[in-house]
Design an enzyme around this catalytic site. Structure first.
Site, PDB file in Angstrom:
ATOM      1  N   GLU A 270      -3.918   2.875  -1.177  1.00 39.03           N
ATOM      2  CA  GLU A 270      -2.406   2.919  -1.470  1.00 39.03           C
ATOM      3  C   GLU A 270      -1.869   4.289  -1.446  1.00 39.03           C
ATOM      4  O   GLU A 270      -0.855   4.474  -0.969  1.00 39.03           O
ATOM      5  CB  GLU A 270      -2.158   2.115  -2.737  1.00 39.03           C
ATOM      6  CG  GLU A 270      -2.537   0.600  -2.651  1.00 39.03           C
ATOM      7  CD  GLU A 270      -1.694   0.081  -1.822  1.00 39.03           C
ATOM      8  OE1 GLU A 270      -2.078  -1.299  -1.583  1.00 39.03           O
ATOM      9  OE2 GLU A 270      -0.400   0.459  -1.252  1.00 39.03           O
ATOM     10  N   ARG A 274       0.955   5.160   1.478  1.00 39.56           N
ATOM     11  CA  ARG A 274       2.310   5.314   1.119  1.00 39.56           C
ATOM     12  C   ARG A 274       2.702   6.595   0.652  1.00 39.56           C
ATOM     13  O   ARG A 274       3.663   7.104   1.119  1.00 39.56           O
ATOM     14  CB  ARG A 274       2.381   4.335  -0.478  1.00 39.56           C
ATOM     15  CG  ARG A 274       2.221   2.922  -0.562  1.00 39.56           C
ATOM     16  CD  ARG A 274       2.851   2.185  -1.385  1.00 39.56           C
ATOM     17  NE  ARG A 274       2.189   0.885  -1.462  1.00 39.56           N
ATOM     18  CZ  ARG A 274       2.771   0.018  -2.182  1.00 39.56           C
ATOM     19  NH1 ARG A 274       3.913  -0.002  -2.917  1.00 39.56           N
ATOM     20  NH2 ARG A 274       2.210  -1.341  -2.415  1.00 39.56           N
ATOM     21  N   ASP A 403      -7.327  -6.329   8.024  1.00 43.82           N
ATOM     22  CA  ASP A 403      -6.096  -6.039   9.055  1.00 43.82           C
ATOM     23  C   ASP A 403      -5.865  -4.704   9.409  1.00 43.82           C
ATOM     24  O   ASP A 403      -6.228  -4.662  10.596  1.00 43.82           O
ATOM     25  CB  ASP A 403      -4.950  -6.713   8.354  1.00 43.82           C
ATOM     26  CG  ASP A 403      -4.704  -6.079   6.899  1.00 43.82           C
ATOM     27  OD1 ASP A 403      -5.470  -5.062   6.371  1.00 43.82           O
ATOM     28  OD2 ASP A 403      -3.717  -6.605   6.188  1.00 43.82           O
ATOM     29  N   GLU A 537       5.221  -7.852   7.789  1.00 47.84           N
ATOM     30  CA  GLU A 537       4.351  -8.084   8.902  1.00 47.84           C
ATOM     31  C   GLU A 537       5.162  -8.916  10.119  1.00 47.84           C
ATOM     32  O   GLU A 537       4.830  -8.545  11.376  1.00 47.84           O
ATOM     33  CB  GLU A 537       3.049  -8.506   8.763  1.00 47.84           C
ATOM     34  CG  GLU A 537       2.127  -7.855   7.759  1.00 47.84           C
ATOM     35  CD  GLU A 537       2.652  -7.626   6.295  1.00 47.84           C
ATOM     36  OE1 GLU A 537       2.129  -6.925   5.523  1.00 47.84           O
ATOM     37  OE2 GLU A 537       3.494  -8.809   5.953  1.00 47.84           O
TER      38      GLU A 537
END
Length: 640
Positions: A270, A274, A403, A537
């Site tokens: 993260e 980010r 993913d 998404e």
């Protein structure tokens, strides 16, 4: 002592005073030799010995220490001359993994982080300068006495102007004539972004996210003490939407209030996607040095997570101490594919901007480990041991846990200006295995990607997996002619299935996961999967499909999402996720996710822009939708 013991042929110590002359002579000779030996041994003690400082004059001690330091420096200089670049040293070995509680998903978004003492020099240290790292602490080498271990190189400067000249299109496009409806829809999305930002600024500035119902801020436990996740995530969106005043507000907060000296548990993944992704994108878009320096400093704090037997990083790191460990819920202390596989884009740019190859070396080593380990049926399971380099479970998913690993393979190739052939081959091989074993078609004709658990299929698809339509289309654009249409068709089919998951709900927003079993298709069958947390998404795939096909249905589908967000997620003080997409009067979750500003609104905005705005010729998006440039001209750091 030996002097107190009785010696053969000699009287005891009390009688020593009555020794005959030959015996006295021998005794004194023995005693003087022993004293000489003891005193001489002082010269063999280390310079730091307290005993030596007691017996030797201060000047003599200093002289001896200086001589020793000079010798050590000379040796160090000889050794370092064989290396081209100083790399950060590894910190002390990390402690055994601690257990961290799982949090809500978003490409494994809801994972805690631990933060890390840097493995190398701090961001403000010029490349080439040296620091000794001892016992986990840094101390500068002595400035006097010995010559430096190596010549100090001039600071490296990234040639930003050269980079901007390499772009094939203006960042914000040329804004040619366009139809009024498209412009009006784009302006509506811009207004939504301003509304989301203004409420965050008013009620939660400096916190990580806004709670719009209670009108306060949320910090959370993913970022290890870092603050302002929404600020950093929103920077590039504000810039692209030409919200100039709001962008300056965000920039000012980064300059004045963004503190990296924190201590807490952070998600490596993260923080990377980010914070580092957001700061890198802001720098490349504007050239503002503050964004670059913050990104480099934070990147160095992540390096200790890679100190494992294999070099596969652990998922949680403490930015203050450098300790790292695996998630408590991860099988047998394993690392997660979508986490350690989603570092490549950002780390290559950290090396590009800093001139320090260590970042690129870390992620290239991950590739080596993955290429060495055997893949079941050609598939990549989600859990890998950072100790052994072997798979821990044979669970394969293109949604959560897996993913963005696949996304970063094709994007690494594109970002290299199609030179990274290893990444392209890994992507092609993985997609072939996915299509062979996981891609299925429902009785109603919907194409979906199932999950694989040791050979047994779970016929569900998560919202997170809906990025794959756009990914496959992006890869198809560069496939061989015989495969290009096949993959474009597959991408369109998967994107259509994800659209159906929205269209079949009462709110026209999609659930967290949807299933294809017991006669149900593209709908959630469990209460725990019915929520929507402003995820991007599906609209991400709409944007790519529009850019690559210009089929107007993708813009229409995107506009349906805009209307649903306005109707069901917009509240008095921002936007909130909802708990059940299958009711027209949903309850809100009181959270305006930072990725809503970074991704959802950005992708919707770009869907209604011309193709030259953040052109795919010039940019790739990281998994948080932060644009990173394609390396067209091999722009390098140049010496100032």
């Amino acid at each position: 002592m030996v002097l107190l013991r009785k010696l053969p042929g000699m009287p005891g110590w009390p009688a020593a005073l009555g020794l005959r002359l030959p015996q006295k002579f021998l005794f004194l000779l023995f005693l003087s030799g022993l004293l000489t030996l003891c005193f001489g041994a002082l010269f063999l003690l280390p310079d730091s010995s307290r005993f030596k400082r007691l017996f030797l004059p201060r000047r003599a001690t200093a002289s001896s220490s200086s001589s020793s330091s000079s010798s050590a420096s000379s040796s160090s200089a000889s050794s370092s001359s064989t290396r081209d670049t100083d790399l950060p040293r590894s910190p002390p070995a990390a402690a055994e993994p601690r257990h961290a509680s799982p949090a809500a998903p978003r490409r494994l978004r809801e994972k805690l982080r631990t933060v890390a003492r840097m493995a190398g020099p701090p961001a403000h240290t010029a490349p080439g300068s040296r620091q000794q790292v001892q016992g986990g602490e840094r101390r500068a080498e002595p400035a006097t006495g010995a010559p430096p271990a190596r010549e100090t190189r001039a600071p490296l400067r990234f040639d930003y102007e050269r980079f901007r000249r390499s772009l094939r299109h203006p960042v914000r496009g040329r804004r040619p004539g366009e139809d009024p409806e498209t412009r009006a829809r784009r302006m509506k999305i811009k207004e939504m972004m301003k509304f989301a930002w203004d409420n965050y600024k008013q009620y939660a500035l400096g916190k990580n996210e806004l709670r719009p119902l209670t009108k306060n801020g949320h910090i959370g436990n993913m970022f290890g003490g870092l603050r302002g996740a929404t600020v950093v995530d929103a920077l590039d969106t504000l810039y692209i939407m030409e919200l100039e005043e709001e962008f300056q507000e965000a920039k000012k907060w980064v300059e004045k209030s963004f503190d990296l000296n924190v201590n807490g548990e952070a998600s490596l993944f993260e923080v990377n996607i980010r914070y580092i992704g957001g700061l890198l994108a802001a720098y490349y878009l504007t050239g503002e040095e503050v964004f670059k320096s913050k990104a480099l400093e934070l990147g160095e704090k992540l390096l200790p997570a890679f100190n494992t037997p294999t070099g596969i990083p652990r998922g949680v790191i403490n930015l203050g101490s450098g300790m790292s460990w695996s998630w408590g819920w991860a099988s047998a202390g394993s690392s997660i594919l979508a986490e350690f596989g989603t570092l490549h884009l950002e780390f290559l740019h950290l090396s590009e901007l800093s001139g320090n190859p260590v970042f690129a070396e870390k992620v290239m080593n991950i590739r080596k480990v993955l290429n060495r380990v055997e893949k079941p049926q050609g598939l990549y399971p989600n859990f890998l041991s950072p100790v052994t380099g072997n798979w821990v479970q044979h669970h394969v998913s293109i949604g959560g846990l897996g993913d963005s690993f696949y996304e970063y393979l094709i994007k690494s190739w594109l970002m290299s200006d199609k030179k990274d052939s290893e990444a392209k081959k890994m992507y092609d091989d993985a997609l072939e295995a996915i299509e062979k074993h996981l891609v299925k078609k429902s009785a109603g004709g919907l194409t979906y990607i199932a999950e694989w658990r040791g050979g047994i299929l779970d016929h569900k698809m998560g919202h997170l997996a809906c990025f794959s339509g756009g990914m496959i289309a992006l890869g198809a654009e560069h496939a061989g002619q015989e495969r290009k249409q096949h993959y474009m068709d597959l991408a369109a089919e998967i994107t259509n299935t994800c659209h159906e998951s929205y269209a079949r709900s009462d709110t026209k927003l999609g659930p967290e996961a949807f299933r294809f079993d017991a006669g149900t298709e593209a709908m959630a069958t469990r209460l725990s999967e019915r929520y929507y947390i402003l995820r991007p998404e599906v609209v991400e795939s709409y944007m790519y499909m529009w850019r690559l096909t210009h089929n107007p249905k993708y813009r229409q589908w995107g506009w349906e999402v805009v209307k649903a967000l306005e109707k069901h997620c917009r509240v008095e003080a921002g936007f909130s996720g909802i708990r059940d997409v299958y009711t027209t009067t949903p309850t809100h979750d009181n959270m305006q996710q930072s990725f809503f500003l970074a991704e959802t609104l950005k992708y919707l905005y770009l869907l209604f822009c011309e193709d030259d705005v953040l052109s795919l010729d010039d940019w790739v998006f990281n998994t948080e939708a932060h644009p990173l440039p394609v390396n067209h001209t091999n722009f390098k750091a140049s010496v100032q």
